[in-house]
Design a protein around this motif. Structure first.
Motif, mmCIF file in Angstrom:
data_model
loop_
_atom_site.group_PDB
_atom_site.id
_atom_site.type_symbol
_atom_site.label_atom_id
_atom_site.label_comp_id
_atom_site.label_asym_id
_atom_site.label_seq_id
_atom_site.Cartn_x
_atom_site.Cartn_y
_atom_site.Cartn_z
ATOM 1 N N TYR A 67 0.820 -1.209 0.000
ATOM 2 C CA TYR A 67 0.000 0.000 0.000
ATOM 3 C C TYR A 67 0.857 1.263 0.000
ATOM 4 O O TYR A 67 0.341 2.364 0.175
ATOM 5 C CB TYR A 67 -0.929 -0.006 1.219
ATOM 6 C CG TYR A 67 -1.883 -1.163 1.213
ATOM 7 C CD1 TYR A 67 -3.058 -1.120 0.465
ATOM 8 C CD2 TYR A 67 -1.596 -2.320 1.934
ATOM 9 C CE1 TYR A 67 -3.923 -2.200 0.435
ATOM 10 C CE2 TYR A 67 -2.458 -3.404 1.912
ATOM 11 C CZ TYR A 67 -3.623 -3.336 1.165
ATOM 12 O OH TYR A 67 -4.484 -4.393 1.132
ATOM 13 N N GLY A 68 2.163 1.100 -0.143
ATOM 14 C CA GLY A 68 3.054 2.247 -0.189
ATOM 15 C C GLY A 68 4.134 2.143 0.874
ATOM 16 O O GLY A 68 3.845 1.835 2.034
ATOM 17 N N LEU A 69 5.360 2.384 0.453
ATOM 18 C CA LEU A 69 6.493 2.273 1.366
ATOM 19 C C LEU A 69 6.384 3.249 2.513
ATOM 20 O O LEU A 69 6.715 2.925 3.663
ATOM 21 C CB LEU A 69 7.789 2.506 0.587
ATOM 22 C CG LEU A 69 9.101 2.331 1.342
ATOM 23 C CD1 LEU A 69 9.184 0.955 1.975
ATOM 24 C CD2 LEU A 69 10.275 2.556 0.397
ATOM 25 N N ARG A 70 5.888 4.463 2.242
ATOM 26 C CA ARG A 70 5.765 5.462 3.301
ATOM 27 C C ARG A 70 4.745 5.034 4.347
ATOM 28 O O ARG A 70 4.904 5.324 5.538
ATOM 29 C CB ARG A 70 5.364 6.809 2.710
ATOM 30 C CG ARG A 70 6.419 7.465 1.866
ATOM 31 C CD ARG A 70 7.714 7.679 2.629
ATOM 32 N NE ARG A 70 7.931 9.060 3.001
ATOM 33 C CZ ARG A 70 8.960 9.473 3.730
ATOM 34 N NH1 ARG A 70 9.845 8.601 4.170
ATOM 35 N NH2 ARG A 70 9.097 10.731 4.035
ATOM 36 N N LYS A 71 3.703 4.325 3.943
ATOM 37 C CA LYS A 71 2.710 3.836 4.909
ATOM 38 C C LYS A 71 3.333 2.782 5.817
ATOM 39 O O LYS A 71 3.058 2.744 7.026
ATOM 40 C CB LYS A 71 1.492 3.270 4.185
ATOM 41 C CG LYS A 71 0.640 4.319 3.480
ATOM 42 C CD LYS A 71 -0.602 3.692 2.869
ATOM 43 C CE LYS A 71 -1.496 4.761 2.228
ATOM 44 N NZ LYS A 71 -0.859 5.415 1.078
ATOM 45 N N LEU A 72 4.168 1.925 5.241
ATOM 46 C CA LEU A 72 4.860 0.925 6.050
ATOM 47 C C LEU A 72 5.775 1.610 7.066
ATOM 48 O O LEU A 72 5.782 1.256 8.254
ATOM 49 C CB LEU A 72 5.671 -0.003 5.151
ATOM 50 C CG LEU A 72 6.531 -1.037 5.887
ATOM 51 C CD1 LEU A 72 5.661 -2.113 6.501
ATOM 52 C CD2 LEU A 72 7.556 -1.673 4.947
ATOM 53 N N GLU A 73 6.535 2.589 6.614
ATOM 54 C CA GLU A 73 7.437 3.297 7.517
ATOM 55 C C GLU A 73 6.656 4.051 8.601
ATOM 56 O O GLU A 73 7.088 4.121 9.754
ATOM 57 C CB GLU A 73 8.326 4.252 6.714
ATOM 58 C CG GLU A 73 9.308 3.513 5.810
ATOM 59 C CD GLU A 73 10.064 4.423 4.866
ATOM 60 O OE1 GLU A 73 11.052 3.954 4.257
ATOM 61 O OE2 GLU A 73 9.678 5.594 4.707
ATOM 62 N N ALA A 74 5.489 4.585 8.231
ATOM 63 C CA ALA A 74 4.642 5.268 9.212
ATOM 64 C C ALA A 74 4.132 4.284 10.264
ATOM 65 O O ALA A 74 4.035 4.628 11.457
ATOM 66 C CB ALA A 74 3.468 5.946 8.512
ATOM 67 N N PHE A 75 3.839 3.056 9.836
ATOM 68 C CA PHE A 75 3.379 2.039 10.793
ATOM 69 C C PHE A 75 4.473 1.721 11.812
ATOM 70 O O PHE A 75 4.207 1.607 13.012
ATOM 71 C CB PHE A 75 2.967 0.768 10.035
ATOM 72 C CG PHE A 75 2.504 -0.346 10.928
ATOM 73 C CD1 PHE A 75 1.318 -0.245 11.638
ATOM 74 C CD2 PHE A 75 3.256 -1.499 11.074
ATOM 75 C CE1 PHE A 75 0.885 -1.268 12.468
ATOM 76 C CE2 PHE A 75 2.838 -2.529 11.900
ATOM 77 C CZ PHE A 75 1.654 -2.412 12.598
ATOM 78 N N PHE A 76 5.715 1.598 11.340
ATOM 79 C CA PHE A 76 6.820 1.377 12.273
ATOM 80 C C PHE A 76 6.995 2.583 13.204
ATOM 81 O O PHE A 76 7.292 2.421 14.393
ATOM 82 C CB PHE A 76 8.119 1.103 11.511
ATOM 83 C CG PHE A 76 8.246 -0.305 11.019
ATOM 84 C CD1 PHE A 76 8.615 -1.324 11.882
ATOM 85 C CD2 PHE A 76 8.001 -0.631 9.699
ATOM 86 C CE1 PHE A 76 8.727 -2.635 11.444
ATOM 87 C CE2 PHE A 76 8.115 -1.939 9.246
ATOM 88 C CZ PHE A 76 8.469 -2.947 10.116
ATOM 89 N N GLY A 77 6.813 3.778 12.652
ATOM 90 C CA GLY A 77 6.882 4.969 13.496
ATOM 91 C C GLY A 77 5.810 4.957 14.574
ATOM 92 O O GLY A 77 6.048 5.372 15.723
#
Length: 542
Positions: free
Chosen positions: A183-193
């Motif tokens: 669903y988008g690399l930035r969404k994955l990184e936001a989830f980790f954040g």
């Protein structure tokens, strides 16, 4: 750009390009597209827009500094030594930052992660051994992370969900979360954040509830001493270094930085990428350091110097179901992440226990996911796998999860400390197999071109790696000596000879890369083929 193949002698037959290697993009795991970097001509020295674009990989890397193994090391440090070892935690984090810088630079400059570079530069047998050693480190780390999540689930369910049930839940939700990047690399990184934020809030709550002595905290951070410390405190200090600096994290970070669109033929873009990735790593590790300080301080203030009898009495008076965990004797309190939650509940109420468990669950879940990425990068890099994404996830998960599930089925949740000690030793043994290669390759001009390590980084990096590996070897020797079994001593001695021989081989090649050409014993190191794939014009920005 060409590279010295790092094995002396006549090795031409080993250097045939793999099929398709020179005419296609490297096979990647978690980036179907790359994040573009905006041009910001108005801020030539430093741009926060660019920093934001580069933000992500460093925070994913920092999760290894917040896994359940680190949290357990933190709480044990506080309970055993009070605030006295906070400066060791600070030093270990700074050393970790410098080592992560090398890994990130390798990925940015070459466009390949550490496992891919090892695949291209080491001969077949050393490469396979190296892969197996790194896989062992990933399995050991994964066991701690998955079991940490399972313990958190056990605490949150008031013991109704057994350890093995928590492991199965963790496996299932990890598979789900791993496909968030679709669903988008930035969404994955936001989830980790988001998970890191949960850890900061939950462990921060415990910190505010306990209200540690700030003067003692600052003294422990900035005064490098340990008055009145004995063997337990020394071993705990060594354990802190071993828990913070994780071997598989070097492989992970060198791969994550490939997710940004950097034109590697443009030295200015590469230089900018190195600068912003380092700045992001500094911020990410500062956040992880603060969270670790929260945990150490809570247990240092509340439980340093306490005995089992002290805790047993408080738990009994609070009518806690966990009172039986602590025998009514005068032995010094020993805690792990399970007993730590129990003792917080006894002293500060059920809310402290459940909030602790939520923090541990976030730590375990996030580190399990990044550990899975590490496993995929390592396996596909060393073995040059071209499998489908699902097949690779299934294989890497199965290798890491199978021993964890056996432990969960046959081991009691209340008696996992011995297993954690063994896993810490296992990961300490694997540390040279990440640190030596990363120093070797980042020191070679034929790999890094103008971005190769200078004299300062060669000497400083070598000294730091020697220090870290020596500290970890002390931890391993202390563990083996405590086994008190002749057969185990003999087995350890035999394995040590094989282990040290392989470490010496990698060190020899590293020293040659650092400039000690006399060690090549008169043989030649062939310069034969391009390290980096030849990109077609449409891929040039990568």
């Amino acid at each position: 750009m060409s590279i010295a193949y790092l094995d002396p002698g006549n090795i031409e037959s080993d250097l045939q390009p793999l099929p398709g290697e020179d005419d296609e993009e490297p096979f990647t795991t978690y980036f179907d597209s790359k994040i573009p970097i905006p041009d910001d001509e108005t801020h030539s020295c430093f741009s926060f827009r660019k920093l934001w674009a580069f933000t992500g990989p460093g925070f994913l890397m920092s999760i290894a500094y917040l896994d359940p193994g680190n949290i357990e090391s933190d709480l044990q440090s506080g309970a055993v030594a009070g605030f006295k070892l906070l400066w060791v935690l600070l030093l270990a984090t700074v050393i970790g930052l410098l080592l992560q810088r090398l890994a990130a630079r390798l990925g940015v400059v070459t466009g390949l992660h550490l496992a891919e570079v090892c695949h291209r530069q080491y001969r077949t047998v050393p490469r396979i051994i190296l892969w197996l050693m790194v896989e062992l480190a990933i399995i050991g780390s994964d066991m701690q992370e998955v079991i940490g999540s399972a313990i958190a689930i056990n605490l949150l369910s008031v013991g109704k969900i057994p350890l093995w049930g928590g492991v199965l839940i963790t496996i299932a939700d990890t598979f789900v979360f791993l496909f968030l990047d679709k669903y988008g690399l930035r969404k994955l990184e936001a989830f980790f954040g988001f998970l890191i934020t949960i850890m900061a809030l939950t462990f921060g709550y415990e910190y505010v509830t306990v209200r540690p002595d700030q003067k003692q905290l600052l003294r422990g951070l900035f005064v490098p001493e340990c008055r009145g410390c004995g063997t337990p405190q020394l071993e705990q200090a060594v354990g802190i270094v071993g828990a913070v600096i994780m071997p598989h994290n070097m492989y992970l970070h060198s791969a994550l930085v490939k997710s940004r669109q950097v034109n590697r033929s443009n030295p200015r873009e590469v230089r900018d990428a190195n600068k912003y990735f380092f700045a992001e790593s500094c911020i990410a590790l500062f956040v992880s350091f603060i969270i670790n300080v929260f945990v150490v301080s809570v247990f240092a203030e509340a439980f340093y110097g306490k005995t089992n009898a002290d805790v047993h009495e408080v738990c009994a008076n609070a009518s806690s179901a966990h009172a039986a965990l602590f025998p009514s004797d005068n032995a010094t309190l020993e805690v792990d992440i399970y007993k730590g939650g129990a003792v917080l509940g006894c002293y500060f109420g059920p809310a402290a226990l459940y909030i602790w468990a939520i923090g541990i669950l976030a730590a375990g879940q996030s580190s399990t996911m990044t550990g899975t990425y590490s496993g995929q990068f390592v396996m596909e890099g060393f073995l040059n796998l071209r499998w489908s994404r699902f097949a690779r996830v299934l294989l890497t998960r199965s290798i890491a999860i199978t021993p964890t599930l056996f432990v969960a089925i046959f081991q009691d949740v209340e008696h996992l400390t011995g297993m954690n000690d063994f896993l810490n030793v296992l990961m300490s043994l694997q540390l040279p197999f990440a640190l030596i290669p990363v120093l070797t390759f980042t020191s070679l001009p034929s790999v890094m071109n103008d971005f190769a390590n200078g004299l300062f980084w060669k000497i400083g990096g070598g000294a730091v790696i020697l220090l870290v590996c020596s500290i970890n070897m002390y931890f391993v020797v202390a563990y083996v000596m405590a086994l008190n079994h002749v057969g185990l001593y003999v087995g350890a001695a035999i394995l040590s000879v094989i282990y040290l021989a392989f470490v010496a081989y990698l060190t020899w090649l590293c020293l040659i890369a650092l400039g000690a050409s006399a060690l090549s014993c008169g043989t030649t190191v062939s310069v034969t083929r391009s390290l980096l794939p030849q990109h077609s014009p449409q891929h040039g920005a990568k």
